[in-house]
Enzyme design. Structure first.
Site, short mmCIF file in Angstrom:
data_model
loop_
_atom_site.label_atom_id
_atom_site.label_comp_id
_atom_site.label_asym_id
_atom_site.label_seq_id
_atom_site.Cartn_x
_atom_site.Cartn_y
_atom_site.Cartn_z
N PHE A 114 0.93 -1.28 -0.28
CA PHE A 114 -0.08 0.16 -0.27
C PHE A 114 0.67 0.83 0.27
O PHE A 114 2.58 0.92 0.06
CB PHE A 114 -0.70 -0.13 1.21
N GLN A 227 -8.08 14.97 2.90
CA GLN A 227 -7.16 14.27 1.63
C GLN A 227 -7.41 14.49 0.14
O GLN A 227 -9.14 13.82 0.66
CB GLN A 227 -7.36 13.29 2.83
N HIS A 229 -7.71 11.93 -2.46
CA HIS A 229 -7.76 10.14 -3.16
C HIS A 229 -7.01 10.33 -4.36
O HIS A 229 -7.86 11.27 -5.33
CB HIS A 229 -8.63 9.96 -2.72
N LEU A 239 -14.52 5.51 -5.25
CA LEU A 239 -13.40 5.21 -5.21
C LEU A 239 -12.74 4.33 -6.06
O LEU A 239 -13.93 3.01 -5.62
CB LEU A 239 -13.47 4.94 -3.52
N GLU A 242 -6.59 2.26 -3.75
CA GLU A 242 -5.49 2.22 -3.85
C GLU A 242 -4.59 0.97 -3.91
O GLU A 242 -3.65 0.46 -4.78
CB GLU A 242 -4.85 2.35 -2.80
N ARG A 273 -0.26 9.66 -0.38
CA ARG A 273 -1.41 10.04 -1.18
C ARG A 273 -1.65 11.77 -1.20
O ARG A 273 -1.50 12.16 -2.90
CB ARG A 273 -3.00 9.37 -0.80
N HIS A 337 -11.76 12.67 0.29
CA HIS A 337 -11.80 11.22 0.21
C HIS A 337 -12.45 11.11 1.76
O HIS A 337 -13.21 10.32 2.26
CB HIS A 337 -10.85 10.49 -0.10
N ARG A 372 -2.86 11.27 5.61
CA ARG A 372 -3.57 9.69 6.14
C ARG A 372 -2.65 8.34 5.39
O ARG A 372 -2.63 8.82 3.81
CB ARG A 372 -4.55 9.51 6.76
#
Lengths: 559, 336
Positions: A114, A227, A229, A239, A242, A273, A337, A372
């Site tokens: 990730f 944030q 994304h 979405l 990721e 991100r 996001h 994050r």
């Protein structure tokens, strides 16, 4: 009607249900109040996975460092240490509850890579990890017999002598307003995505908890950290996990180039991100986008990986764009996001208001700081959900329940009736929300400027004025959504104002807050959190807290 | 593009389901078909818009009194299952273009569920069934220590992703033919979740579960109409999970029930004559010595005779029945 409990949990996503389960285990009479059925909660939309340093060769220190670096050094390191140390046990507990985590060939839990992580430490169930955790936790709530007030909409927190002692909620099914009294309240009501258009968030993510707690005296911290994304579906803004890039997908510009090599040569598509979203925005701004998008290319992963490990996003791209990602790249763009900031809590979920706790996206411990990392949000919900459930139950055990609150019930009744009685003025709730959300995306989005933020604040004041004229277009008692939409828009306005104000205060660029007038990170002046405290009609009080540093001094951040 | 939507409106203000106690198990029969008023709206939306886009557009800009549950808009939250042109679908996954028939799309709350208001139905019967199958892991001993997971093959977890993909939208139950006539039937979603736990290698109560699920209202009450497989928006295919549970239950020895006897009688007849002996099917399913049960089937039998549906009294084997027997021998298992 009045009901009494020890602990009330507002919200039934992962953080809320985990808090409720823990409070129940600690002997509290706990009830959940939620405006949607628990299974509808937005935790189910978390796709990619949940992080923990559980594997051989991994360590909580490594997970903590990645998290701190990902946060652009704004996270409080004591809180990050707790989260990363407790992560393995919390994940194992969910495995024991029955979550069907992906396994490695030896039958142990298996991982995927990730963004922003130095190790593959993301545990997952296909691309429905949030849903898999949510249904398992819901079934545990059923097993434990926790009382759930389903489709009850909280309108205000009950405050007595400066302490939180319950709330008032509207029962959608009957249209009746209820007083729910308790010794402690855990706010776990999730994010505020409806403040931005477009957003990956569901329609009910309207920032209720931020506003309710703020109006009850709890400070909101680091609200500017919103944030974006990197991969949200063109058009709808849904979405695209990721995990696609975790499994090896590429980001391409209009020239077919893997442009991340110019922004994050080591981590490429798996940079943090904020870095990836800005890279995409730069490509698009410099003319290398395709109709305002870049391309997410999964073709080389092959149908087996796509259909087995990423079936949901495959289905979504087919349903909403008519694109089969096995054969074609998918157009994506950065989209709002997640809110890193929120109700300021300590590591046990406690706010400065006695009896008031918060956990999950609505809270700010702060473990996410300025940005994050992917798959840390599910972790945040279950670690700090558990901790706030425990702490609130302990607190409740030595606290006396309120005997009052009738006056609040009556004043809320009058307030809602006032909304229902407003004459029609031509101002619609949906229209005003769309204007607000479009403005937030344009002026308080991926890039901010002093000029834009001042304009945004002026516009927001104007929106507040117009909000007073929004009529409720439905006068029924049963399931009056027109009424709750107006209440939600009120919550969103509070969220918007605190985000804009915080963004105006922070004169630097850090994490998700990219300020074009102050393009660099300034560790000398801004290794601090910003807290905003409500002062009614006056401007909110601004205060700062230093960032807690335990072992990782700020360094230049490259991926 | 212009789309015409006909929405079933209903407002229970003041008189919703008088026999219901909120939060308590739902006592049938409920008001399955309240008087709906159909209201027509016209919306201008992009070609690829879905039904939910239309409903949101109506609610936001034409008629704020239209009640509809929706949240994620992307087939994850399960809020917006409803009848679209007479079958249960997620509004967020149903393209208007595909569902436009004779120039319009008809949308209403599924009549099999009690309606609260407009497109909002009471899902309590659905959640009651979900709870009834004990949808939680009964952890198998020894439970690993708190820092260790159960070690199981990935294939055994991957097999359950299909059931875990269920978003509890209720589309399967809304269109379930068996539920329509028998409110006690656990229904497709609950039984799919039942399999999710019965089929989990970490579950200790598989046998007890199978016993429970074999009782009346359980796996044998499904009539194989395949509506749930057709209507499920997430590919959970509940009927397939019900069939897995049946096989597991029979293998575990839960055979003393009408369902197993029916399957046995069916197979036995086909094996011995190459076709179905309808005359003996019912008595064999009910149980030859179950006099009360036999008498209960009499009215249907009389109706069948009246309608000229009496099966031949002498049941003859088809030519070449030995080849059918050979198939049974070859397949082996229970019917060998």
């Amino acid at each position: 009607m009045t009901r009494d409990h020890d602990v009330l949990v507002l919200g039934a996503g992962l953080a809320g249900m985990r808090a409720a389960l823990e409070a129940a285990r600690n002997g509290a009479d706990v009830a959940i109040v939620t405006k949607v059925h628990p299974i509808r909660s937005h935790s189910s939309a978390a796709q990619g996975g949940i992080n923990a340093a559980l594997g051989e060769g991994d360590s909580w220190e490594s997970h903590a460092f990645d998290t701190v670096k990902g946060s652009d050094y704004l996270a409080d390191q004591d809180a990050v240490e707790i989260m990363t140390q407790e992560a393995p046990r919390d994940i194992i507990e969910f495995e024991h509850m029955g979550v069907i985590f992906y396994r490695a060939p030896d039958g142990k839990l298996g991982t995927r890579a990730f963004g922003g992580a130095s190790q593959a430490r993301t545990y997952f169930v296909g691309d429905i990890t949030g849903q898999a955790l949510l249904v398992t936790l819901y079934d545990q709530i059923l097993k434990a017999g926790v009382k759930v007030y389903e489709e009850w909409f909280a309108t205000k927190l009950l405050m007595e002598n400066g302490a939180c002692r319950g709330l008032v909620a509207l029962e959608m099914l009957t249209g009746e307003l209820h007083l729910l009294r308790s010794k402690a309240v855990v706010v776990a009501s999730g994010g505020l995505g409806r403040l931005y258009e477009p957003s990956t968030n569901a329609l009910m993510c309207t920032g209720d908890g931020y506003s309710l707690a703020y109006r009850a005296g709890a400070p909101l911290m680091d609200m500017a950290m919103v944030q974006y994304h990197p991969t949200t579906l063109a058009g709808s803004g849904f979405l695209m996990t990721e995990a696609a890039r975790g499994e090896g997908a590429y980001l391409l510009n209009s020239e077919g180039e893997r442009f991340m090599k110019r922004y994050a040569p080591n981590k490429m598509e798996l940079a943090a991100r904020d870095v990836t979203s800005r890279a995409e925005a730069t490509e698009i701004a410099e003319g290398r986008g395709i109709n305002g998008n870049v391309l997410l290319d999964l073709r080389h992963l092959g149908p087996d990986v796509i259909l087995k490990k990423l079936p949901q996003i495959h289905e979504m791209a087919v349903d909403y764009l008519g694109i089969d990602m096995i054969k074609e790249p998918v157009p994506v763009r950065p989209g709002m996001h997640y809110q890193m900031g929120g109700i300021k809590t300590d590591v046990s979920g406690a706010t400065v208001v006695p009896g008031l706790y918060a956990a999950g996206e609505v809270a700010c411990v702060s473990v996410h700081g300025g940005n994050r990392l992917g798959a840390n949000s599910l972790l945040d919900t279950i670690v700090f959900g558990r901790r706030s459930g425990h702490a609130s139950a302990q607190y409740a055990a030595q606290t006396v329940r309120s005997g009052g609150g009738e006056d609040l019930l009556q004043s809320e009744q009058a307030r809602l009736q006032g909304l229902l009685d407003r004459p029609y003025s031509g101002e619609t709730c949906a229209g005003l929300r769309l204007e607000l959300a479009t403005m937030m995306d344009e002026k308080v989005g991926l890039y901010r400027s002093d000029e834009g933020l001042h304009e945004a604040l002026d516009q927001l004041r104007e929106f507040r004025r117009r909000y007073e004229n929004v009529a409720v277009g439905d006068k029924s008692r049963v399931f009056n959504q027109a009424l709750t939409f107006v209440l939600e828009l009120g919550f969103l306005l509070d969220c918007g104002e605190t985000i804009i104000r915080d963004a105006l205060i922070r004169k630097e660029s850090r994490g998700a807050h990219t300020h074009v007038d102050y393009p660099d990170r300034n560790d000398e002046d801004w290794m601090v959190h910003t807290l905003l405290t409500d002062r009614g009609e006056e401007e909110p009080e601004i205060s700062h807290l230093p960032v807690t540093i335990t072992r990782w001094k700020p360094e230049v951040r490259t991926y | 593009m212009q789309f015409t939507i006909e929405v079933g409106r209903y407002n229970s203000d003041g008189n919703y389901a008088p026999n219901a106690v909120p939060g308590e198990p739902y006592p049938p029969p409920w008001n399955r078909s309240p008087v709906r008023r159909y209201q027509t709206y016209t919306v201008d939306l992009p070609v690829h818009a879905v039904v939910l886009d239309a409903l949101i557009a109506i609610r936001e800009y034409q008629d704020p009194s239209l009640a509809v549950r929706c949240a994620c808009r992307s087939a994850i939250c399960g809020s917006c299952a409803m009848w679209i042109n007479g079958h249960a679908h997620l509004a967020c996954k149903s393209k208007l273009q595909e569902f436009t028939k004779n120039g319009k799309t008809r949308v209403e709350s599924a009549p099999s569920m009690p309606v609260i208001r407009d497109l909002v139905c009471d899902m309590q019967p659905f959640w009651d069934k979900h709870l009834a199958v004990k949808p939680w892991l009964q952890a198998k001993e020894p439970v690993p220590p708190s820092d260790q997971e159960y070690r199981v093959p990935n294939a055994s977890m991957e097999e359950l992703i299909q059931e875990v993909s269920c978003i509890s939208c209720g589309a399967c139950l809304m269109d379930c033919e068996s539920f329509a006539v028998n409110p006690d039937f656990l229904g497709p979603q609950a039984l799919a979740q039942a399999y999710r736990y019965a089929g989990d290698p970490r579950d200790a109560q598989t046998k007890e579960r199978l016993g429970e699920y074999s009782k009346p209202g359980g796996v044998w009450d499904c009539t194989h109409c395949y509506e749930c497989v057709t209507q499920c928006p997430k590919g959970v295919a509940p009927l397939e999970q019900i069939l897995k549970l049946r096989r597991m239950a029979v293998d575990a020895g839960y055979t003393n029930n009408a369902g197993t006897r029916h399957a046995d009688a069916f197979a036995s007849s086909v094996k011995h004559s190459g076709r179905l002996n309808e005359l003996t099917l019912m008595p064999k399913s009910t149980g030859f010595f179950n006099i009360v049960g036999q008498l209960k089937t009499l009215p249907s039998a009389i109706n069948m005779i009246r309608a000229g549906k009496l099966p031949p009294l002498i049941h003859k084997a088809i030519p070449g029945v030995n080849r059918i027997k050979a198939i049974f021998e070859r397949v082996g298992g229970r019917f060998k």
